[in-house]
Design a protein around this motif. Structure first.
Motif, PDB file in Angstrom:
ATOM      1  N   GLY A  38       7.572  60.784 -25.522  1.00 48.27           N
ATOM      2  CA  GLY A  38       8.108  61.683 -26.547  1.00 48.27           C
ATOM      3  C   GLY A  38       7.111  62.675 -27.104  1.00 48.27           C
ATOM      4  N   GLY A  39       5.923  62.743 -26.518  1.00 44.65           N
ATOM      5  CA  GLY A  39       4.911  63.679 -26.988  1.00 44.65           C
ATOM      6  C   GLY A  39       5.264  65.123 -26.641  1.00 44.65           C
ATOM      7  N   THR A  40       4.752  66.043 -27.450  1.00 48.27           N
ATOM      8  CA  THR A  40       4.989  67.472 -27.252  1.00 48.27           C
ATOM      9  C   THR A  40       3.701  68.153 -26.816  1.00 48.27           C
ATOM     10  OG1 THR A  40       6.694  67.486 -28.967  1.00 48.27           O
ATOM     11  CG2 THR A  40       5.736  69.614 -28.378  1.00 48.27           C
ATOM     12  N   ILE A  41       3.788  69.046 -25.844  1.00 49.10           N
ATOM     13  CA  ILE A  41       2.627  69.769 -25.337  1.00 49.10           C
ATOM     14  C   ILE A  41       2.788  71.253 -25.650  1.00 49.10           C
ATOM     15  CG2 ILE A  41       1.390  70.488 -23.248  1.00 49.10           C
ATOM     16  CD1 ILE A  41       2.063  67.763 -22.058  1.00 49.10           C
ATOM     17  N   VAL A  42       1.754  71.843 -26.243  1.00 50.25           N
ATOM     18  CA  VAL A  42       1.743  73.268 -26.572  1.00 50.25           C
ATOM     19  C   VAL A  42       0.491  73.900 -25.978  1.00 50.25           C
ATOM     20  CG1 VAL A  42       1.628  74.995 -28.411  1.00 50.25           C
ATOM     21  CG2 VAL A  42       3.046  72.952 -28.707  1.00 50.25           C
ATOM     22  N   GLN A  43       0.657  74.908 -25.142  1.00 57.54           N
ATOM     23  CA  GLN A  43      -0.489  75.629 -24.591  1.00 57.54           C
ATOM     24  C   GLN A  43      -0.772  76.827 -25.484  1.00 57.54           C
ATOM     25  OE1 GLN A  43      -0.341  76.537 -20.408  1.00 57.54           O
ATOM     26  NE2 GLN A  43      -2.536  76.951 -20.355  1.00 57.54           N
ATOM     27  N   LYS A  44      -1.860  76.765 -26.203  1.00 58.03           N
ATOM     28  CA  LYS A  44      -2.195  77.786 -27.186  1.00 58.03           C
ATOM     29  C   LYS A  44      -3.670  77.673 -27.550  1.00 58.03           C
ATOM     30  CE  LYS A  44      -1.065  79.208 -31.952  1.00 58.03           C
ATOM     31  NZ  LYS A  44      -2.471  79.289 -32.413  1.00 58.03           N
ATOM     32  N   LYS A  45      -4.322  78.777 -27.726  1.00 55.59           N
ATOM     33  CA  LYS A  45      -5.703  78.767 -28.204  1.00 55.59           C
ATOM     34  C   LYS A  45      -5.705  78.668 -29.714  1.00 55.59           C
ATOM     35  CE  LYS A  45     -10.098  81.257 -28.249  1.00 55.59           C
ATOM     36  NZ  LYS A  45     -10.857  82.429 -27.766  1.00 55.59           N
ATOM     37  N   VAL A  46      -6.417  77.685 -30.242  1.00 53.96           N
ATOM     38  CA  VAL A  46      -6.587  77.525 -31.677  1.00 53.96           C
ATOM     39  C   VAL A  46      -7.957  78.082 -32.050  1.00 53.96           C
ATOM     40  CG1 VAL A  46      -6.712  75.890 -33.588  1.00 53.96           C
ATOM     41  CG2 VAL A  46      -5.104  75.489 -31.713  1.00 53.96           C
ATOM     42  N   SER A  47      -7.978  79.144 -32.844  1.00 47.38           N
ATOM     43  CA  SER A  47      -9.231  79.791 -33.219  1.00 47.38           C
ATOM     44  C   SER A  47      -9.811  79.202 -34.496  1.00 47.38           C
ATOM     45  CB  SER A  47      -9.018  81.298 -33.390  1.00 47.38           C
ATOM     46  OG  SER A  47      -8.585  81.877 -32.172  1.00 47.38           O
ATOM     47  N   ASN A  48      -8.944  78.625 -35.315  1.00 52.62           N
ATOM     48  CA  ASN A  48      -9.382  78.004 -36.561  1.00 52.62           C
ATOM     49  C   ASN A  48      -8.413  76.878 -36.880  1.00 52.62           C
ATOM     50  OD1 ASN A  48      -9.848  77.469 -39.461  1.00 52.62           O
ATOM     51  ND2 ASN A  48     -11.188  79.269 -39.317  1.00 52.62           N
ATOM     52  N   LEU A  49      -8.937  75.712 -37.237  1.00 53.95           N
ATOM     53  CA  LEU A  49      -8.070  74.577 -37.512  1.00 53.95           C
ATOM     54  C   LEU A  49      -7.131  74.839 -38.682  1.00 53.95           C
ATOM     55  CD1 LEU A  49     -10.494  71.537 -37.000  1.00 53.95           C
ATOM     56  CD2 LEU A  49      -8.751  72.401 -35.429  1.00 53.95           C
ATOM     57  N   SER A  50      -7.478  75.772 -39.545  1.00 54.22           N
ATOM     58  CA  SER A  50      -6.615  76.093 -40.688  1.00 54.22           C
ATOM     59  C   SER A  50      -5.259  76.636 -40.236  1.00 54.22           C
ATOM     60  CB  SER A  50      -7.309  77.091 -41.607  1.00 54.22           C
ATOM     61  OG  SER A  50      -7.550  78.317 -40.931  1.00 54.22           O
ATOM     62  N   GLU A  51      -5.194  77.132 -39.005  1.00 54.21           N
ATOM     63  CA  GLU A  51      -3.917  77.604 -38.464  1.00 54.21           C
ATOM     64  C   GLU A  51      -2.880  76.478 -38.423  1.00 54.21           C
ATOM     65  OE1 GLU A  51      -4.505  79.202 -34.561  1.00 54.21           O
ATOM     66  OE2 GLU A  51      -6.387  80.170 -35.111  1.00 54.21           O
ATOM     67  N   LEU A  52      -3.356  75.243 -38.386  1.00 52.10           N
ATOM     68  CA  LEU A  52      -2.474  74.091 -38.216  1.00 52.10           C
ATOM     69  C   LEU A  52      -2.169  73.370 -39.521  1.00 52.10           C
ATOM     70  CD1 LEU A  52      -4.260  72.575 -35.069  1.00 52.10           C
ATOM     71  CD2 LEU A  52      -2.451  74.299 -35.119  1.00 52.10           C
TER      72      LEU A  52
END
Length: 352
Positions: free
Chosen positions: A178-192
Protein backbone atom coordinates in the motif's frame (compact mmCIF):
# COMPACT_ATOMS: atom_id res chain seq x y z
CA UNK A 1 7.45 16.63 -11.29
CA UNK A 2 4.54 15.27 -9.31
CA UNK A 3 2.64 17.23 -6.70
CA UNK A 4 2.62 15.70 -3.25
CA UNK A 5 -0.84 15.15 -1.85
CA UNK A 6 -1.77 12.70 0.84
CA UNK A 7 -5.11 11.07 1.46
CA UNK A 8 -4.49 9.52 4.84
CA UNK A 9 -7.56 9.26 7.09
CA UNK A 10 -7.52 11.51 10.15
CA UNK A 11 -6.43 8.66 12.38
CA UNK A 12 -3.53 7.72 10.05
CA UNK A 13 -0.15 9.39 10.35
CA UNK A 14 1.50 10.52 7.13
CA UNK A 15 5.14 9.50 6.75
CA UNK A 16 7.50 10.56 3.95
CA UNK A 17 10.78 8.78 3.22
CA UNK A 18 13.04 10.90 1.00
CA UNK A 19 15.63 9.01 -1.05
CA UNK A 20 15.30 5.65 -2.82
CA UNK A 21 18.75 4.11 -2.40
CA UNK A 22 19.16 1.02 -0.27
CA UNK A 23 18.68 2.97 2.99
CA UNK A 24 15.53 4.78 1.88
CA UNK A 25 14.02 1.80 0.06
CA UNK A 26 14.52 -0.60 2.96
CA UNK A 27 13.20 1.98 5.43
CA UNK A 28 10.05 2.54 3.35
CA UNK A 29 9.51 -1.22 2.97
CA UNK A 30 9.96 -1.95 6.66
CA UNK A 31 7.62 0.88 7.69
CA UNK A 32 4.99 -0.38 5.24
CA UNK A 33 5.18 -3.77 6.96
CA UNK A 34 5.37 -2.49 10.54
CA UNK A 35 2.83 0.34 10.42
CA UNK A 36 0.53 -0.42 7.49
CA UNK A 37 -2.58 0.05 9.69
CA UNK A 38 -1.28 3.17 11.41
CA UNK A 39 0.51 5.17 8.71
CA UNK A 40 0.38 6.14 5.07
CA UNK A 41 3.95 5.74 3.78
CA UNK A 42 5.20 7.71 0.77
CA UNK A 43 8.63 7.23 -0.81
CA UNK A 44 9.84 10.38 -2.59
CA UNK A 45 12.98 10.54 -4.71
CA UNK A 46 14.38 12.20 -7.79
CA UNK A 47 16.13 8.96 -8.77
CA UNK A 48 15.12 5.32 -8.51
CA UNK A 49 16.88 2.10 -9.52
CA UNK A 50 18.84 1.68 -11.75
CA UNK A 51 19.98 5.29 -11.24
CA UNK A 52 20.92 5.32 -7.55
CA UNK A 53 24.32 5.14 -5.87
CA UNK A 54 23.29 1.82 -4.32
CA UNK A 55 22.94 0.26 -7.79
CA UNK A 56 26.71 0.65 -8.12
CA UNK A 57 27.52 -1.12 -4.86
CA UNK A 58 29.32 -4.45 -4.79
CA UNK A 59 26.68 -5.60 -2.30
CA UNK A 60 28.93 -7.35 0.23
CA UNK A 61 27.11 -7.69 3.56
CA UNK A 62 29.86 -6.87 6.04
CA UNK A 63 31.18 -3.43 7.04
CA UNK A 64 34.75 -4.28 6.05
CA UNK A 65 36.09 -0.74 6.33
CA UNK A 66 34.85 -0.11 9.88
CA UNK A 67 37.68 -0.94 12.25
CA UNK A 68 36.65 1.13 15.27
CA UNK A 69 34.61 -0.06 18.23
CA UNK A 70 31.13 -0.08 16.69
CA UNK A 71 29.53 1.33 19.84
CA UNK A 72 31.92 4.18 20.63
CA UNK A 73 32.10 6.89 17.98
CA UNK A 74 30.86 5.62 14.63
CA UNK A 75 27.34 7.05 14.94
CA UNK A 76 25.99 10.53 15.54
CA UNK A 77 22.71 10.14 17.35
CA UNK A 78 20.89 6.85 17.88
CA UNK A 79 22.00 3.23 17.51
CA UNK A 80 25.25 1.44 16.78
CA UNK A 81 26.66 -0.33 13.76
CA UNK A 82 27.24 -3.57 15.66
CA UNK A 83 23.52 -4.07 16.07
CA UNK A 84 22.76 -2.78 12.55
CA UNK A 85 25.27 -5.21 11.06
CA UNK A 86 23.87 -8.16 12.98
CA UNK A 87 20.28 -7.25 12.08
CA UNK A 88 21.16 -6.91 8.39
CA UNK A 89 22.92 -10.26 8.25
CA UNK A 90 19.97 -11.92 9.97
CA UNK A 91 17.62 -10.37 7.42
CA UNK A 92 19.80 -11.64 4.57
CA UNK A 93 19.72 -15.10 6.15
CA UNK A 94 15.91 -14.97 6.23
CA UNK A 95 15.72 -13.85 2.58
CA UNK A 96 18.26 -16.46 1.47
CA UNK A 97 16.23 -19.22 3.06
CA UNK A 98 12.93 -18.07 1.60
CA UNK A 99 11.14 -18.36 -1.74
CA UNK A 100 12.37 -14.83 -2.53
CA UNK A 101 16.05 -15.76 -2.71
CA UNK A 102 15.97 -16.06 -6.49
CA UNK A 103 14.14 -12.74 -6.85
CA UNK A 104 16.51 -10.46 -4.94
CA UNK A 105 19.91 -11.32 -6.46
CA UNK A 106 21.27 -12.77 -3.21
CA UNK A 107 24.16 -15.23 -2.87
CA UNK A 108 26.06 -16.72 0.05
CA UNK A 109 29.80 -17.02 -0.50
CA UNK A 110 32.96 -17.88 1.40
CA UNK A 111 36.32 -16.28 0.85
CA UNK A 112 39.45 -14.62 2.21
CA UNK A 113 40.39 -11.19 3.51
CA UNK A 114 44.15 -10.56 3.46
CA UNK A 115 45.88 -7.74 5.35
CA UNK A 116 49.51 -6.60 5.46
CA UNK A 117 49.87 -6.72 9.24
CA UNK A 118 51.40 -9.82 10.80
CA UNK A 119 49.13 -11.57 13.33
CA UNK A 120 46.44 -8.89 12.98
CA UNK A 121 43.62 -8.94 15.50
CA UNK A 122 40.29 -10.29 14.34
CA UNK A 123 37.90 -7.46 13.38
CA UNK A 124 34.97 -6.63 15.67
CA UNK A 125 32.50 -8.07 13.14
CA UNK A 126 34.13 -11.53 13.23
CA UNK A 127 31.29 -12.96 15.32
CA UNK A 128 28.78 -11.80 12.70
CA UNK A 129 30.53 -13.67 9.89
CA UNK A 130 29.97 -17.36 9.19
CA UNK A 131 32.77 -19.78 10.07
CA UNK A 132 35.31 -17.02 10.76
CA UNK A 133 38.88 -18.32 11.19
CA UNK A 134 42.50 -17.56 10.39
CA UNK A 135 44.16 -19.15 7.37
CA UNK A 136 47.51 -20.48 8.52
CA UNK A 137 48.06 -23.38 6.13
CA UNK A 138 50.39 -22.40 3.26
CA UNK A 139 48.67 -24.73 0.82
CA UNK A 140 45.31 -23.16 1.59
CA UNK A 141 46.73 -19.68 1.03
CA UNK A 142 48.16 -20.91 -2.26
CA UNK A 143 44.78 -22.31 -3.30
CA UNK A 144 43.25 -18.84 -2.91
CA UNK A 145 46.22 -17.20 -4.68
CA UNK A 146 47.01 -15.03 -1.63
CA UNK A 147 50.24 -13.01 -2.07
CA UNK A 148 53.11 -13.78 0.29
CA UNK A 149 53.20 -10.18 1.54
CA UNK A 150 49.82 -10.64 3.28
CA UNK A 151 50.75 -11.01 6.93
CA UNK A 152 47.31 -12.22 8.05
CA UNK A 153 44.51 -13.92 6.17
CA UNK A 154 40.97 -14.43 7.47
CA UNK A 155 38.47 -16.88 6.01
CA UNK A 156 34.69 -16.54 6.48
CA UNK A 157 31.31 -16.60 4.77
CA UNK A 158 28.85 -13.79 4.14
CA UNK A 159 26.11 -12.65 1.78
CA UNK A 160 26.44 -10.60 -1.40
CA UNK A 161 23.36 -8.94 -2.90
CA UNK A 162 22.94 -7.30 -6.29
CA UNK A 163 21.13 -4.00 -5.64
CA UNK A 164 20.16 -3.76 -9.32
CA UNK A 165 17.80 -6.64 -8.53
CA UNK A 166 17.15 -6.01 -4.84
CA UNK A 167 15.99 -2.38 -5.09
CA UNK A 168 13.26 -3.02 -7.71
CA UNK A 169 12.07 -6.01 -5.68
CA UNK A 170 11.76 -3.86 -2.54
CA UNK A 171 9.78 -1.28 -4.54
CA UNK A 172 7.34 -3.96 -5.68
CA UNK A 173 6.88 -5.22 -2.13
CA UNK A 174 6.41 -1.66 -0.88
CA UNK A 175 3.66 -1.02 -3.44
CA UNK A 176 1.95 -4.32 -2.57
CA UNK A 177 1.88 -3.14 1.05
CA UNK A 178 0.00 0.00 0.00
CA UNK A 179 2.98 2.34 -0.18
CA UNK A 180 2.97 5.35 -2.50
CA UNK A 181 5.90 6.28 -4.76
CA UNK A 182 6.49 9.85 -5.95
CA UNK A 183 9.32 10.77 -8.34
CA UNK A 184 10.22 14.33 -7.48
CA UNK A 185 13.29 16.33 -6.50
CA UNK A 186 13.01 17.75 -2.99
CA UNK A 187 15.14 20.89 -2.71
CA UNK A 188 14.19 21.69 0.88
CA UNK A 189 12.51 19.48 3.46
CA UNK A 190 10.21 22.39 4.35
CA UNK A 191 8.39 21.65 1.09
CA UNK A 192 6.96 18.59 2.85
CA UNK A 193 6.03 20.12 6.20
CA UNK A 194 2.37 20.76 5.41
CA UNK A 195 1.77 17.27 4.01
CA UNK A 196 3.48 14.91 6.47
CA UNK A 197 3.67 14.18 10.18
CA UNK A 198 7.06 12.41 9.95
CA UNK A 199 9.80 13.06 7.38
CA UNK A 200 12.76 10.70 7.04
CA UNK A 201 15.81 11.97 5.16
CA UNK A 202 17.68 9.08 3.52
CA UNK A 203 19.24 11.09 0.68
CA UNK A 204 22.85 9.98 1.13
CA UNK A 205 25.22 12.42 -0.52
CA UNK A 206 22.20 14.56 -1.42
CA UNK A 207 22.04 15.67 2.22
CA UNK A 208 25.10 17.82 1.50
CA UNK A 209 22.85 20.37 -0.19
CA UNK A 210 19.42 19.31 1.12
CA UNK A 211 20.25 19.99 4.78
CA UNK A 212 23.57 21.80 4.26
CA UNK A 213 25.61 19.05 5.94
CA UNK A 214 29.19 19.99 5.11
CA UNK A 215 30.44 17.00 7.10
CA UNK A 216 29.43 14.82 4.14
CA UNK A 217 31.96 14.10 1.43
CA UNK A 218 32.13 11.70 -1.52
CA UNK A 219 34.53 8.80 -1.86
CA UNK A 220 34.59 7.84 -5.51
CA UNK A 221 35.15 4.20 -6.34
CA UNK A 222 35.74 2.68 -9.74
CA UNK A 223 34.83 -0.96 -10.32
CA UNK A 224 34.34 -3.49 -13.11
CA UNK A 225 31.96 -6.36 -13.78
CA UNK A 226 32.93 -9.62 -15.48
CA UNK A 227 31.10 -12.69 -16.73
CA UNK A 228 33.06 -15.27 -14.73
CA UNK A 229 30.72 -17.90 -13.27
CA UNK A 230 33.67 -20.16 -12.39
CA UNK A 231 34.68 -17.77 -9.58
CA UNK A 232 32.90 -18.98 -6.45
CA UNK A 233 34.84 -17.29 -3.63
CA UNK A 234 35.41 -13.66 -2.75
CA UNK A 235 38.94 -12.36 -2.15
CA UNK A 236 39.96 -9.03 -0.58
CA UNK A 237 43.61 -7.99 -0.82
CA UNK A 238 45.58 -4.93 0.37
CA UNK A 239 45.93 -2.05 -2.12
CA UNK A 240 48.76 -2.22 -4.63
CA UNK A 241 51.27 0.50 -5.53
CA UNK A 242 48.79 1.87 -8.08
CA UNK A 243 46.26 2.50 -5.29
CA UNK A 244 43.82 -0.12 -6.57
CA UNK A 245 42.22 -2.37 -3.97
CA UNK A 246 42.13 -5.85 -5.56
CA UNK A 247 38.81 -7.37 -4.54
CA UNK A 248 36.52 -9.86 -6.25
CA UNK A 249 32.92 -10.57 -5.24
CA UNK A 250 30.90 -13.27 -7.06
CA UNK A 251 27.26 -12.21 -7.32
CA UNK A 252 24.18 -13.97 -8.65
CA UNK A 253 24.64 -12.79 -12.24
CA UNK A 254 28.22 -11.49 -12.51
CA UNK A 255 31.52 -10.99 -10.68
CA UNK A 256 32.37 -7.51 -9.38
CA UNK A 257 36.00 -6.45 -9.11
CA UNK A 258 37.61 -3.27 -7.87
CA UNK A 259 38.51 -0.85 -7.08
CA UNK A 260 39.59 2.63 -6.12
CA UNK A 261 38.85 4.91 -3.16
CA UNK A 262 39.33 8.65 -3.74
CA UNK A 263 38.13 11.05 -1.06
CA UNK A 264 36.40 14.31 -2.06
CA UNK A 265 36.21 13.32 -5.72
CA UNK A 266 32.76 14.42 -6.96
CA UNK A 267 33.12 13.06 -10.49
CA UNK A 268 31.08 10.00 -11.41
CA UNK A 269 32.45 9.83 -14.94
CA UNK A 270 34.51 6.81 -15.95
CA UNK A 271 38.08 7.77 -16.78
CA UNK A 272 39.31 5.38 -19.53
CA UNK A 273 42.89 5.32 -18.20
CA UNK A 274 41.79 4.77 -14.61
CA UNK A 275 39.27 2.15 -15.72
CA UNK A 276 41.96 0.30 -17.65
CA UNK A 277 44.20 0.37 -14.57
CA UNK A 278 41.47 -1.13 -12.40
CA UNK A 279 40.74 -3.88 -14.93
CA UNK A 280 44.42 -4.78 -15.40
CA UNK A 281 45.07 -4.75 -11.64
CA UNK A 282 42.15 -7.11 -11.11
CA UNK A 283 43.39 -9.46 -13.81
CA UNK A 284 46.89 -9.43 -12.33
CA UNK A 285 45.56 -10.27 -8.87
CA UNK A 286 43.03 -12.80 -10.15
CA UNK A 287 44.53 -14.46 -13.26
CA UNK A 288 41.39 -16.48 -14.02
CA UNK A 289 39.80 -13.20 -15.13
CA UNK A 290 42.37 -12.80 -17.92
CA UNK A 291 40.04 -14.01 -20.68
CA UNK A 292 36.72 -13.29 -18.97
CA UNK A 293 34.22 -11.06 -20.74
CA UNK A 294 34.26 -7.51 -19.37
CA UNK A 295 30.61 -6.52 -18.90
CA UNK A 296 30.90 -2.95 -17.66
CA UNK A 297 32.88 -0.40 -15.68
CA UNK A 298 31.50 2.40 -13.53
CA UNK A 299 32.24 4.98 -10.85
CA UNK A 300 30.14 5.23 -7.69
CA UNK A 301 30.17 8.06 -5.14
CA UNK A 302 30.01 6.71 -1.61
CA UNK A 303 28.27 9.16 0.77
CA UNK A 304 30.88 9.33 3.53
CA UNK A 305 30.86 11.07 6.89
CA UNK A 306 33.07 10.86 9.96
CA UNK A 307 30.02 9.54 11.80
CA UNK A 308 26.90 7.98 10.32
CA UNK A 309 24.02 10.28 11.17
CA UNK A 310 20.83 8.83 12.60
CA UNK A 311 19.07 11.59 14.53
CA UNK A 312 15.48 12.53 15.40
CA UNK A 313 14.21 16.09 15.85
CA UNK A 314 10.72 16.46 17.29
CA UNK A 315 10.33 20.24 17.45
CA UNK A 316 6.74 21.23 18.15
CA UNK A 317 6.44 23.65 15.23
CA UNK A 318 7.19 21.17 12.46
CA UNK A 319 6.92 17.46 11.62
CA UNK A 320 9.23 14.96 13.28
CA UNK A 321 12.46 14.88 11.25
CA UNK A 322 14.62 11.77 11.14
CA UNK A 323 17.97 11.85 9.33
CA UNK A 324 19.77 8.65 8.29
CA UNK A 325 22.74 9.05 5.93
CA UNK A 326 26.53 9.13 5.70
CA UNK A 327 27.12 5.36 5.54
CA UNK A 328 30.01 5.58 3.06
CA UNK A 329 30.63 2.13 1.58
CA UNK A 330 28.65 0.46 4.38
CA UNK A 331 25.07 1.32 3.36
CA UNK A 332 24.26 -2.13 2.01
CA UNK A 333 25.96 -3.80 4.98
CA UNK A 334 23.88 -1.87 7.50
CA UNK A 335 20.66 -1.07 5.64
CA UNK A 336 18.16 -3.37 7.31
CA UNK A 337 19.51 -2.63 10.77
CA UNK A 338 19.02 1.08 10.09
CA UNK A 339 15.50 0.42 8.80
CA UNK A 340 14.65 -1.41 12.03
CA UNK A 341 16.13 1.45 14.09
CA UNK A 342 14.01 3.98 12.21
CA UNK A 343 10.99 1.72 12.62
CA UNK A 344 11.39 1.83 16.39
CA UNK A 345 11.60 5.63 16.30
CA UNK A 346 8.58 6.09 14.05
CA UNK A 347 6.52 3.58 16.02
CA UNK A 348 7.23 5.54 19.21
CA UNK A 349 6.31 8.84 17.53
CA UNK A 350 3.07 7.40 16.13
CA UNK A 351 2.04 5.85 19.46
CA UNK A 352 2.72 9.08 21.33
Amino acid sequence: KQSIETSAPRNMKRVAVVGAGVIGSSTALHLSELLRNKCEITLISEHFSPNTTSDKSSGAILPFEVTRDPVSDSVEGIGDIGRWSKDTIEHMHTLFNSCNASKVGLTHVYGCDGVKEENAEAPWWANHAHGFRRVVDKEERKAFNIPEDCGTVFFFGTYVIDCRVYLPWMMEQFKKNGGTIVQKKVSNLSELYSSYDVIINCTGLGAFSLVNDTNLFPISGEAASFAAPWIKNFIILPPGEDGVFPVVYPRAFDVVCGGTSNCNDWSSKVDPSSSSSVVESCKAAFPSLMNAELLSTWVGLRPARQQIRLTCDQSSDKPALIHCYGHGSKGVSLHWGCALEIGRLVNKIVNN
